[in-house]
Design a protein around this motif. Structure first.
Motif, PDB file in Angstrom:
ATOM      1  N   ARG A 229      63.780  69.099  36.323  1.00  0.00           N
ATOM      2  CA  ARG A 229      63.958  69.722  38.009  1.00  0.00           C
ATOM      3  C   ARG A 229      65.387  69.621  38.122  1.00  0.00           C
ATOM      4  O   ARG A 229      65.859  70.639  38.707  1.00  0.00           O
ATOM      5  CB  ARG A 229      63.181  68.592  38.540  1.00  0.00           C
ATOM      6  CG  ARG A 229      61.801  68.882  38.521  1.00  0.00           C
ATOM      7  CD  ARG A 229      60.866  67.972  39.469  1.00  0.00           C
ATOM      8  NE  ARG A 229      59.487  67.665  39.155  1.00  0.00           N
ATOM      9  CZ  ARG A 229      58.634  68.528  39.719  1.00  0.00           C
ATOM     10  NH1 ARG A 229      58.911  69.805  40.575  1.00  0.00           N
ATOM     11  NH2 ARG A 229      57.410  68.434  39.197  1.00  0.00           N
TER      12      ARG A 229
ATOM     13  N   PRO B 176      70.982  82.497  34.999  1.00  0.00           N
ATOM     14  CA  PRO B 176      69.370  82.801  34.554  1.00  0.00           C
ATOM     15  C   PRO B 176      69.117  81.903  33.317  1.00  0.00           C
ATOM     16  O   PRO B 176      69.893  82.055  32.451  1.00  0.00           O
ATOM     17  CB  PRO B 176      69.152  84.280  34.442  1.00  0.00           C
ATOM     18  CG  PRO B 176      70.589  84.612  33.958  1.00  0.00           C
ATOM     19  CD  PRO B 176      71.701  83.793  34.772  1.00  0.00           C
TER      20      PRO B 176
ATOM     21  N   LEU C 119      66.902  72.692  36.309  1.00  0.00           N
ATOM     22  CA  LEU C 119      66.652  73.776  36.906  1.00  0.00           C
ATOM     23  C   LEU C 119      67.442  74.061  38.248  1.00  0.00           C
ATOM     24  O   LEU C 119      67.863  75.318  38.741  1.00  0.00           O
ATOM     25  CB  LEU C 119      65.326  73.830  37.050  1.00  0.00           C
ATOM     26  CG  LEU C 119      64.252  74.030  36.109  1.00  0.00           C
ATOM     27  CD1 LEU C 119      62.494  73.982  36.494  1.00  0.00           C
ATOM     28  CD2 LEU C 119      64.483  75.256  35.063  1.00  0.00           C
ATOM     29  N   ALA C 120      67.397  73.115  39.010  1.00  0.00           N
ATOM     30  CA  ALA C 120      68.165  73.224  40.137  1.00  0.00           C
ATOM     31  C   ALA C 120      69.713  73.443  40.002  1.00  0.00           C
ATOM     32  O   ALA C 120      70.311  74.485  40.939  1.00  0.00           O
ATOM     33  CB  ALA C 120      68.027  72.047  41.212  1.00  0.00           C
TER      34      ALA C 120
ATOM     35  N   GLU D 107      69.982  77.122  38.898  1.00  0.00           N
ATOM     36  CA  GLU D 107      69.970  78.020  40.083  1.00  0.00           C
ATOM     37  C   GLU D 107      70.936  78.011  40.935  1.00  0.00           C
ATOM     38  O   GLU D 107      71.455  79.171  41.542  1.00  0.00           O
ATOM     39  CB  GLU D 107      68.412  77.479  40.626  1.00  0.00           C
ATOM     40  CG  GLU D 107      68.230  78.573  41.826  1.00  0.00           C
ATOM     41  CD  GLU D 107      66.991  78.103  42.564  1.00  0.00           C
ATOM     42  OE1 GLU D 107      66.740  78.488  43.699  1.00  0.00           O
ATOM     43  OE2 GLU D 107      66.201  77.332  42.143  1.00  0.00           O
ATOM     44  N   SER D 108      71.648  76.889  41.316  1.00  0.00           N
ATOM     45  CA  SER D 108      72.825  76.797  42.011  1.00  0.00           C
ATOM     46  C   SER D 108      73.836  77.480  41.509  1.00  0.00           C
ATOM     47  O   SER D 108      74.955  78.017  42.335  1.00  0.00           O
ATOM     48  CB  SER D 108      73.345  75.255  42.421  1.00  0.00           C
ATOM     49  OG  SER D 108      73.848  74.666  41.330  1.00  0.00           O
ATOM     50  N   LYS D 109      73.993  77.571  40.324  1.00  0.00           N
ATOM     51  CA  LYS D 109      75.364  78.211  39.727  1.00  0.00           C
ATOM     52  C   LYS D 109      74.846  79.704  39.100  1.00  0.00           C
ATOM     53  O   LYS D 109      75.651  80.398  38.865  1.00  0.00           O
ATOM     54  CB  LYS D 109      75.695  77.876  38.302  1.00  0.00           C
ATOM     55  CG  LYS D 109      75.889  76.194  38.306  1.00  0.00           C
ATOM     56  CD  LYS D 109      77.340  75.946  38.799  1.00  0.00           C
ATOM     57  CE  LYS D 109      78.452  76.289  37.689  1.00  0.00           C
ATOM     58  NZ  LYS D 109      79.592  76.380  38.223  1.00  0.00           N
ATOM     59  N   ASP D 110      73.758  80.327  39.917  1.00  0.00           N
ATOM     60  CA  ASP D 110      73.048  81.547  39.600  1.00  0.00           C
ATOM     61  C   ASP D 110      73.243  82.120  37.996  1.00  0.00           C
ATOM     62  O   ASP D 110      73.489  83.063  37.670  1.00  0.00           O
ATOM     63  CB  ASP D 110      73.892  82.487  40.129  1.00  0.00           C
ATOM     64  CG  ASP D 110      73.697  82.537  41.745  1.00  0.00           C
ATOM     65  OD1 ASP D 110      72.367  82.232  42.153  1.00  0.00           O
ATOM     66  OD2 ASP D 110      74.755  82.672  42.418  1.00  0.00           O
TER      67      ASP D 110
ATOM     68  N   PRO E 295      60.916  79.815  35.566  1.00  0.00           N
ATOM     69  CA  PRO E 295      61.063  78.457  35.984  1.00  0.00           C
ATOM     70  C   PRO E 295      60.302  78.082  37.174  1.00  0.00           C
ATOM     71  O   PRO E 295      59.721  76.681  36.975  1.00  0.00           O
ATOM     72  CB  PRO E 295      62.707  78.512  36.799  1.00  0.00           C
ATOM     73  CG  PRO E 295      63.427  79.569  36.211  1.00  0.00           C
ATOM     74  CD  PRO E 295      62.199  80.692  35.883  1.00  0.00           C
ATOM     75  N   GLN E 296      59.396  78.713  37.884  1.00  0.00           N
ATOM     76  CA  GLN E 296      58.385  78.417  38.580  1.00  0.00           C
ATOM     77  C   GLN E 296      57.235  78.192  37.904  1.00  0.00           C
ATOM     78  O   GLN E 296      56.514  76.711  38.329  1.00  0.00           O
ATOM     79  CB  GLN E 296      57.983  79.440  39.671  1.00  0.00           C
ATOM     80  CG  GLN E 296      59.090  79.875  40.790  1.00  0.00           C
ATOM     81  CD  GLN E 296      60.377  80.741  40.069  1.00  0.00           C
ATOM     82  OE1 GLN E 296      60.118  81.350  38.929  1.00  0.00           O
ATOM     83  NE2 GLN E 296      61.435  80.949  40.718  1.00  0.00           N
TER      84      GLN E 296
ATOM     85  N   CYS F 217      70.267  79.429  28.192  1.00  0.00           N
ATOM     86  CA  CYS F 217      70.831  80.506  29.234  1.00  0.00           C
ATOM     87  C   CYS F 217      70.464  81.779  28.744  1.00  0.00           C
ATOM     88  O   CYS F 217      70.510  82.045  27.499  1.00  0.00           O
ATOM     89  CB  CYS F 217      72.473  80.296  29.207  1.00  0.00           C
ATOM     90  SG  CYS F 217      73.014  78.591  30.007  1.00  0.00           S
TER      91      CYS F 217
END
Length: 122
Positions: free
Chosen positions: A62, A74, A65-66, A69-72, A101-102, A8
């Protein structure tokens, strides 16, 4: 094989995040919580890409990462090449090894020889 670490970017004290990593990585809750509170220095995932278990690793990454991202929350993702060593990574100067991440998702879709493979769904 490329190797990555994930942590994180900020200290996190969230029971749902701890439980998620416990469930998917098999780490202890106490150890996971300590790593999350360390922020960028608390690496909770280290692994190689393009091993025999690439499909399984890809799905796991994956999913992570998802979730983050859902928890905002970084993430700090570091990548080294097959000839590199983690000992060469300066903990105070991580920028040369950081990837977004991309970029990690693109690596998961690639094969080691630079060709493309079908995207793996989670």
């Amino acid at each position: 094989m490329a190797q990555i670490t994930i942590s994180c970017s900020i200290p996190v004290d969230d029971e749902a995040v701890t439980e998620f990593l416990h469930k998917y990585l098999g780490r202890s809750r106490i150890g996971t919580a300590k790593l999350l509170r360390m922020g960028e220095k608390g690496c909770f995932y280290t692994g190689s890409l393009y091993t025999d278990e690439h499909a399984k690793v890809s799905r796991l990454i994956r999913r992570m990462l998802a979730f983050f991202e859902s928890k905002d929350i970084p993430l700090t993702i570091l990548k080294i090449g097959p000839q590199d060593s983690w000992y060469a990574v300066d903990p105070e100067r991580r920028d040369p090894w950081k990837i977004a991440p991309q970029a990690l998702l693109a690596l998961l879709d690639a094969v080691p020889d630079g060709g493309a493979q079908a995207a793996l769904s989670t």
